[in-house]
Scaffold this motif. Structure first.
Motif, mmCIF file in Angstrom:
data_model
loop_
_atom_site.group_PDB
_atom_site.id
_atom_site.type_symbol
_atom_site.label_atom_id
_atom_site.label_comp_id
_atom_site.label_asym_id
_atom_site.label_seq_id
_atom_site.Cartn_x
_atom_site.Cartn_y
_atom_site.Cartn_z
ATOM 1 N N ILE A 99 0.836 -1.203 0.000
ATOM 2 C CA ILE A 99 0.000 0.000 0.000
ATOM 3 C C ILE A 99 0.871 1.254 0.000
ATOM 4 O O ILE A 99 0.690 2.168 -0.811
ATOM 5 N N ALA A 100 1.848 1.290 0.928
ATOM 6 C CA ALA A 100 2.724 2.461 1.035
ATOM 7 C C ALA A 100 3.590 2.617 -0.216
ATOM 8 O O ALA A 100 3.817 3.732 -0.697
ATOM 9 N N TYR A 101 4.079 1.494 -0.746
ATOM 10 C CA TYR A 101 4.933 1.524 -1.934
ATOM 11 C C TYR A 101 4.194 2.154 -3.115
ATOM 12 O O TYR A 101 4.720 3.047 -3.801
ATOM 13 N N PHE A 102 2.973 1.701 -3.373
ATOM 14 C CA PHE A 102 2.228 2.197 -4.534
ATOM 15 C C PHE A 102 1.725 3.629 -4.330
ATOM 16 O O PHE A 102 1.588 4.381 -5.302
ATOM 17 N N LEU A 103 1.466 3.996 -3.083
ATOM 18 C CA LEU A 103 1.150 5.403 -2.809
ATOM 19 C C LEU A 103 2.341 6.287 -3.178
ATOM 20 O O LEU A 103 2.192 7.345 -3.787
ATOM 21 N N GLY A 104 3.534 5.822 -2.789
ATOM 22 C CA GLY A 104 4.746 6.564 -3.127
ATOM 23 C C GLY A 104 5.009 6.569 -4.618
ATOM 24 O O GLY A 104 5.358 7.595 -5.199
ATOM 25 N N PHE A 105 4.820 5.413 -5.257
ATOM 26 C CA PHE A 105 5.113 5.241 -6.681
ATOM 27 C C PHE A 105 4.242 6.145 -7.552
ATOM 28 O O PHE A 105 4.736 6.788 -8.481
ATOM 29 N N PHE A 106 2.960 6.204 -7.256
ATOM 30 C CA PHE A 106 2.040 6.945 -8.118
ATOM 31 C C PHE A 106 1.739 8.356 -7.611
ATOM 32 O O PHE A 106 1.961 9.340 -8.311
ATOM 33 N N GLU A 107 1.247 8.454 -6.387
ATOM 34 C CA GLU A 107 0.752 9.738 -5.910
ATOM 35 C C GLU A 107 1.859 10.671 -5.426
ATOM 36 O O GLU A 107 1.976 11.806 -5.883
ATOM 37 N N ASP A 149 16.309 12.173 -8.478
ATOM 38 C CA ASP A 149 17.192 11.350 -9.308
ATOM 39 C C ASP A 149 18.234 10.644 -8.448
ATOM 40 O O ASP A 149 18.558 9.472 -8.683
ATOM 41 N N ARG A 150 18.742 11.367 -7.462
ATOM 42 C CA ARG A 150 19.735 10.776 -6.561
ATOM 43 C C ARG A 150 19.111 9.635 -5.750
ATOM 44 O O ARG A 150 19.739 8.589 -5.532
ATOM 45 N N ALA A 151 17.874 9.839 -5.315
ATOM 46 C CA ALA A 151 17.168 8.794 -4.564
ATOM 47 C C ALA A 151 16.923 7.571 -5.439
ATOM 48 O O ALA A 151 17.052 6.427 -4.984
ATOM 49 N N ASP A 152 16.573 7.801 -6.714
ATOM 50 C CA ASP A 152 16.370 6.693 -7.655
ATOM 51 C C ASP A 152 17.633 5.849 -7.774
ATOM 52 O O ASP A 152 17.587 4.611 -7.724
ATOM 53 N N LYS A 153 18.758 6.511 -7.932
ATOM 54 C CA LYS A 153 20.029 5.803 -8.091
ATOM 55 C C LYS A 153 20.404 5.068 -6.807
ATOM 56 O O LYS A 153 20.910 3.943 -6.854
ATOM 57 N N TRP A 154 20.135 5.715 -5.652
ATOM 58 C CA TRP A 154 20.492 5.094 -4.375
ATOM 59 C C TRP A 154 19.678 3.820 -4.151
ATOM 60 O O TRP A 154 20.217 2.782 -3.759
ATOM 61 N N PHE A 155 18.361 3.890 -4.411
ATOM 62 C CA PHE A 155 17.517 2.714 -4.212
ATOM 63 C C PHE A 155 17.805 1.636 -5.250
ATOM 64 O O PHE A 155 17.631 0.449 -4.974
ATOM 65 N N ALA A 156 18.221 2.042 -6.450
ATOM 66 C CA ALA A 156 18.589 1.060 -7.464
ATOM 67 C C ALA A 156 19.809 0.265 -7.014
ATOM 68 O O ALA A 156 19.938 -0.932 -7.299
ATOM 69 N N LYS A 157 20.709 0.937 -6.281
ATOM 70 C CA LYS A 157 21.950 0.299 -5.847
ATOM 71 C C LYS A 157 21.814 -0.378 -4.482
ATOM 72 O O LYS A 157 22.292 -1.497 -4.280
ATOM 73 N N TYR A 158 21.179 0.307 -3.546
ATOM 74 C CA TYR A 158 21.122 -0.202 -2.172
ATOM 75 C C TYR A 158 19.707 -0.568 -1.710
ATOM 76 O O TYR A 158 19.518 -0.905 -0.542
ATOM 77 N N GLY A 159 18.737 -0.499 -2.606
ATOM 78 C CA GLY A 159 17.343 -0.744 -2.240
ATOM 79 C C GLY A 159 17.089 -2.069 -1.534
ATOM 80 O O GLY A 159 16.404 -2.108 -0.502
ATOM 81 N N PRO A 160 17.603 -3.195 -2.063
ATOM 82 C CA PRO A 160 17.367 -4.479 -1.396
ATOM 83 C C PRO A 160 17.846 -4.500 0.056
ATOM 84 O O PRO A 160 17.141 -4.974 0.948
ATOM 85 N N ILE A 198 9.619 2.993 5.556
ATOM 86 C CA ILE A 198 10.590 2.788 4.476
ATOM 87 C C ILE A 198 9.937 2.510 3.122
ATOM 88 O O ILE A 198 10.493 2.847 2.068
ATOM 89 N N SER A 199 8.745 1.924 3.107
ATOM 90 C CA SER A 199 8.111 1.553 1.836
ATOM 91 C C SER A 199 7.717 2.769 1.007
ATOM 92 O O SER A 199 7.714 2.709 -0.225
ATOM 93 N N ILE A 248 10.206 -3.720 -8.050
ATOM 94 C CA ILE A 248 9.124 -4.270 -7.247
ATOM 95 C C ILE A 248 9.392 -5.710 -6.793
ATOM 96 O O ILE A 248 9.046 -6.090 -5.668
ATOM 97 N N LYS A 249 10.025 -6.515 -7.652
ATOM 98 C CA LYS A 249 10.300 -7.913 -7.271
ATOM 99 C C LYS A 249 11.285 -7.974 -6.107
ATOM 100 O O LYS A 249 11.099 -8.738 -5.147
ATOM 101 N N LYS A 250 12.341 -7.164 -6.197
ATOM 102 C CA LYS A 250 13.312 -7.128 -5.106
ATOM 103 C C LYS A 250 12.672 -6.571 -3.841
ATOM 104 O O LYS A 250 12.936 -7.050 -2.733
ATOM 105 N N PHE A 251 11.832 -5.553 -4.010
ATOM 106 C CA PHE A 251 11.151 -4.958 -2.872
ATOM 107 C C PHE A 251 10.319 -5.999 -2.129
ATOM 108 O O PHE A 251 10.379 -6.099 -0.900
#
Length: 199
Positions: free
Chosen positions: A73-81, A101-112, A128-129, A139-142
């Motif tokens: 729920i929290a993930y998709f709220l963040g993703f869309f809204e 953009d920096r957050a995107d790169k950080w989660f791409a690298k350290y998200g798991p 965190i979600s 999403i799969k790693k999440f």
């Protein structure tokens, strides 16, 4: 303190009556960015295992599933809204496109790692979600890392409640002190972020 006592009583009464569904309900709320303490939900459920009313592993499983549902729920709220809101109005709260953009790169690298270890930390685990969704983490790693971390957290708290038995509420005292430390660290981080961006 009165609010916390009232909330604890509410959690205890609903889980006592609704059983496993009560655990799922509250753990879902806890992971959907609502301040519902899993430090009450799961140890009390462990106490009910001690009494023979619940099955230990089923309690752990439904606790982790509740966390996963709330995290979705929290993930998709963040993703869309929230992503749209921050892209449009973020500059008014010192969040720029560069920050996103920096957050995107950080989660791409350290998200798991973030999704997993944050599930083992009070306070942080509740929220965190949302940033993971805003940063559009895979999403799969999440899902995998969120469930793994949630399972371990549910296992730990259920076991503590089971071992403490009638004294299961003792754990709240220790977690309350730890929560204060976490909140102070987060507050310092926010202060640093604001100070840096104002400069």
């Amino acid at each position: 303190m009165d609010i916390l006592n009232w909330l604890a009583s509410l959690i205890i009464n609903i889980i006592s009556g609704a059983g496993y569904w009560g655990i799922i309900f509250f753990m879902t709320l806890e992971s959907a960015c609502l301040p519902i303490p899993s430090e009450i939900i799961m140890p009390f459920s462990g106490y009910l295992v001690f009494l023979g009313r619940f099955n230990f592993w089923l309690v752990v499983l439904v606790g982790a599933l509740g966390n996963l549902i709330g995290s979705f729920i929290a993930y998709f709220l963040g993703f869309f809204e929230f992503r749209k809101i921050l892209e449009k109005y973020g500059k008014y709260i010192l969040i720029s496109k560069k920050d996103l953009d920096r957050a995107d790169k950080w989660f791409a690298k350290y998200g798991p790692e973030a999704a997993f270890f944050s599930r083992l930390l009070p306070v942080v685990r509740t929220f965190i979600s949302l940033p993971a969704g805003i940063a559009r983490m895979n999403i799969k790693k999440f899902v995998c890392y969120t469930f793994a971390g949630s399972f371990l957290w549910s296992l730990f708290l259920t076991y503590v409640g089971f071992k403490l038995g009638e004294n299961w509420q003792v754990i709240q005292t220790y977690f309350h002190k730890f929560n204060i430390v976490i909140v102070i660290i987060i507050a310092l981080g926010i202060f640093w972020f604001i100070r840096k961006h104002l400069k």
